[in-house]
Design a protein around this motif. Structure first.
Motif, PDB file in Angstrom:
ATOM      1  N   GLN A  38      -3.808   8.076  11.168  1.00  0.00           N
ATOM      2  CA  GLN A  38      -3.501   7.365   9.698  1.00  0.00           C
ATOM      3  C   GLN A  38      -4.442   6.197   9.653  1.00  0.00           C
ATOM      4  OE1 GLN A  38       0.351   6.159  11.383  1.00  0.00           O
ATOM      5  NE2 GLN A  38       1.305   7.390  10.106  1.00  0.00           N
ATOM      6  N   HIS A  45      -3.773   1.347  -0.051  1.00  0.00           N
ATOM      7  CA  HIS A  45      -4.108   2.850  -0.052  1.00  0.00           C
ATOM      8  C   HIS A  45      -3.969   3.490   1.303  1.00  0.00           C
ATOM      9  CE1 HIS A  45      -7.070   6.427  -0.170  1.00  0.00           C
ATOM     10  NE2 HIS A  45      -6.656   6.474  -1.430  1.00  0.00           N
ATOM     11  N   SER A  46      -3.122   4.357   1.485  1.00  0.00           N
ATOM     12  CA  SER A  46      -2.662   4.925   2.720  1.00  0.00           C
ATOM     13  C   SER A  46      -3.072   6.405   2.727  1.00  0.00           C
ATOM     14  CB  SER A  46      -1.221   4.663   2.820  1.00  0.00           C
ATOM     15  OG  SER A  46      -0.793   3.299   2.648  1.00  0.00           O
ATOM     16  N   ASP A  47      -3.478   6.810   3.945  1.00  0.00           N
ATOM     17  CA  ASP A  47      -3.630   8.029   4.132  1.00  0.00           C
ATOM     18  C   ASP A  47      -3.132   8.569   5.414  1.00  0.00           C
ATOM     19  OD1 ASP A  47      -4.703  10.757   4.317  1.00  0.00           O
ATOM     20  OD2 ASP A  47      -6.604  10.434   4.749  1.00  0.00           O
ATOM     21  N   PRO A  48      -2.174   9.222   5.613  1.00  0.00           N
ATOM     22  CA  PRO A  48      -1.475  10.110   4.583  1.00  0.00           C
ATOM     23  C   PRO A  48      -0.466   8.888   3.574  1.00  0.00           C
ATOM     24  CG  PRO A  48      -0.062  10.279   6.610  1.00  0.00           C
ATOM     25  CD  PRO A  48      -1.368   9.693   6.837  1.00  0.00           C
ATOM     26  N   ALA A  49      -0.133   9.320   2.512  1.00  0.00           N
ATOM     27  CA  ALA A  49       0.721   8.458   1.671  1.00  0.00           C
ATOM     28  C   ALA A  49       2.023   8.091   2.057  1.00  0.00           C
ATOM     29  CB  ALA A  49       0.823   9.179   0.061  1.00  0.00           C
ATOM     30  N   GLN A  50       2.517   6.920   1.527  1.00  0.00           N
ATOM     31  CA  GLN A  50       3.776   6.593   2.075  1.00  0.00           C
ATOM     32  C   GLN A  50       4.771   7.255   1.139  1.00  0.00           C
ATOM     33  OE1 GLN A  50       4.434   2.115   2.532  1.00  0.00           O
ATOM     34  NE2 GLN A  50       2.342   1.846   2.180  1.00  0.00           N
ATOM     35  N   SER A  69       6.497  -0.805  -0.611  1.00  0.00           N
ATOM     36  CA  SER A  69       5.560  -0.673   0.532  1.00  0.00           C
ATOM     37  C   SER A  69       5.735  -1.368   1.837  1.00  0.00           C
ATOM     38  CB  SER A  69       4.223  -1.178  -0.076  1.00  0.00           C
ATOM     39  OG  SER A  69       3.119  -1.060   0.991  1.00  0.00           O
ATOM     40  N   GLY A  75       2.181   5.378  -8.723  1.00  0.00           N
ATOM     41  CA  GLY A  75       1.687   4.328  -7.851  1.00  0.00           C
ATOM     42  C   GLY A  75       1.420   3.210  -8.395  1.00  0.00           C
ATOM     43  N   PRO A 133       2.197   8.211  -4.066  1.00  0.00           N
ATOM     44  CA  PRO A 133       0.856   8.546  -3.997  1.00  0.00           C
ATOM     45  C   PRO A 133       0.086   7.489  -3.136  1.00  0.00           C
ATOM     46  CG  PRO A 133       1.005   7.561  -6.178  1.00  0.00           C
ATOM     47  CD  PRO A 133       2.616   7.569  -5.613  1.00  0.00           C
ATOM     48  N   GLN A 134      -1.153   8.137  -2.695  1.00  0.00           N
ATOM     49  CA  GLN A 134      -1.855   7.230  -2.023  1.00  0.00           C
ATOM     50  C   GLN A 134      -2.087   5.732  -2.085  1.00  0.00           C
ATOM     51  OE1 GLN A 134      -5.294   9.805  -1.061  1.00  0.00           O
ATOM     52  NE2 GLN A 134      -4.658  10.270   1.031  1.00  0.00           N
ATOM     53  N   ARG A 137      -5.398   2.833   6.596  1.00  0.00           N
ATOM     54  CA  ARG A 137      -4.883   2.021   5.240  1.00  0.00           C
ATOM     55  C   ARG A 137      -5.976   0.927   4.902  1.00  0.00           C
ATOM     56  NH1 ARG A 137      -2.389  -2.605   5.480  1.00  0.00           N
ATOM     57  NH2 ARG A 137      -1.833  -2.026   7.707  1.00  0.00           N
TER      58      ARG A 137
END
Length: 431
Positions: A78, A105-110, A163, A209, A114-115, A80
């Protein structure tokens, strides 16, 4: 009381507050932080005309152990990136424009977003009409209550968490969306009166988003009245009356007291006629509306070495008891809908919860090293959640390490969450 009547009542109080602007009085004096009621007092005295902006940028990396119904648990990476900006512009000695927002911007998205996720937390104008009267208009994060992990009298919290970057209760309250409202605050010696009106602006929350997401906080018309008066050196209770379209009025109460030199006891309570939580989550028609009560009570001890420990018990009579909770787990669709509703409403999943919270600035005398920790226990299904953070602070820079674990049998509150364990390292730079 009909919605129109409730709106008229709140509007009348707003008018009375404005009409009292010429009355004489003095603002309440500052007191020990532990005895303050959340967001009861107005903002600090306004600065001279000018701009005051600040914020931070943060990078975070981590891994989480994800549960799976179809296979073994797997570790997932993960990351962010976040930017937070907040500040104010004072256009005169009595008029200020305030705002705060964050972009993650999160990977994976929350999920379900979306991201790239924007959270417009506050954007409002504040006018000091008189030394004892403030008028605010716009999106305001108006928090209520004394509880640490659960705030039953914080009536505007539902839907406001867009968020979620940390399990820290303080982060959840600070980073949520404000509600668009008109608010008036009237002060006098040892007391205060607050009234607010929040109109309906959208039909439903938005998953876009970059949306302001007015439907998350203003999907119905709401109003709130708050009053507090200091009774003695250590007692200043606060009463609140809240109403919303389609809901019976709800009453809230907050009280804290200093016991000795190092311990604060507190009680936060709310009550009113409402359907049980499962009926609300599943939108069951014609559900009975008995009197329900919710509370958070506890004590907070602060040692000479700055260690602060809080033990809290939370209860909601509308939430399912042990038998209803077990029956709900046997209905997967209803169980999932209920969990989603409880998360959005920031409500208890079951009738009770224990919480232990710790904060230790300058850990063991080590300057600039802070410890934050929490333990939550669900006594209905014996599941628990643990979270720990170590944060080292340089001038203008923070380095933090967080760890979280959620354990319990399948179907329990914490044992059914997708994330079993996680750790995260973050670097935050202030500007």
């Amino acid at each position: 009381m009909r919605p129109v009547q409730r709106a008229r009542l709140a509007a009348l109080v707003l008018a009375l507050l404005c009409g009292a602007a010429g009355a004489q009085g003095t603002a309440p004096q500052d007191e020990d932080q532990a005895l303050r009621l959340a967001d009861l007092a107005p903002e600090l005295p306004m600065p001279s005309t000018g701009k005051t902006w600040h914020g931070h940028a943060e990078l975070a990396w981590g891994r989480s152990l994800q549960r799976s119904l179809l296979g073994p648990e797997t570790w997932m990476a993960q990351q962010r990136q976040s930017v937070v900006l907040q500040g104010e512009v004072a256009s005169s000695a009595d008029l200020r424009w305030l705002g705060s927002a964050r972009l993650d911007h999160s990977d994976p998205a929350q999920a379900p977003y979306p991201q790239a996720l924007l959270s417009l937390q506050e954007a409002y104008v504040s006018w000091r009409v008189h030394e004892q009267l403030l008028l605010d208009a716009g999106r305001i994060n108006a928090r209520q209550g004394l509880g640490t992990g659960y705030n039953p009298s914080d009536f505007l919290r539902a839907g406001a968490l867009r968020s979620q970057i940390s399990a820290d209760p303080a982060s959840l309250k600070t980073n949520r969306l404000g509600t668009v409202m008109l608010r008036a605050q009237r002060l006098w010696e040892d007391g205060a009166l607050t009234a607010l009106l929040a109109p309906k602006l959208a039909e439903a929350p938005s998953q876009a988003g970059l949306s302001a997401d007015l439907g998350a906080t203003n999907d119905r018309s709401r109003w709130l009245l708050g009053w507090s008066q200091r009774w003695s050196e250590n007692l200043q209770p606060q009463w609140t009356l809240y109403g919303a379209d389609g809901q019976a009025p709800q009453l809230g109460f907050n009280l804290s007291s200093l016991v000795g030199q190092a311990t604060v006891v507190y009680l936060e309570w709310a009550g009113g006629r409402t359907p049980n939580a499962i009926a609300q989550a599943l939108a069951l028609p014609d559900a009975p509306r008995p009197w329900q009560q919710r509370l958070a009570t506890g004590l907070r001890y602060t040692a000479a070495n700055k260690l602060s420990l809080t033990l809290e018990w939370a209860h909601d009579s509308a939430a399912p008891d042990r038998e209803a909770w077990q029956q709900l787990q046997a209905q997967p669709a209803a169980y999932l809908a209920y969990r989603r509703w409880a998360h959005a409403a920031q409500a208890l999943n079951t009738r009770g919860q224990w919480g232990l919270y710790a904060n230790w600035p300058d850990l063991l005398g080590w300057q600039r090293l802070d410890l934050n920790a929490l333990l939550r226990l669900n006594p209905e299904d014996h599941s628990r959640m643990q979270w720990l953070e170590l944060r080292y602070r340089w001038p203008g820079l923070d380095l933090a390490l967080q760890w979280q674990a959620q354990t319990g049998r399948r179907g329990s509150e914490y044992g059914s969450l997708p994330q079993a364990r996680a750790w995260q390292l973050s670097v935050r730079g202030y500007f």
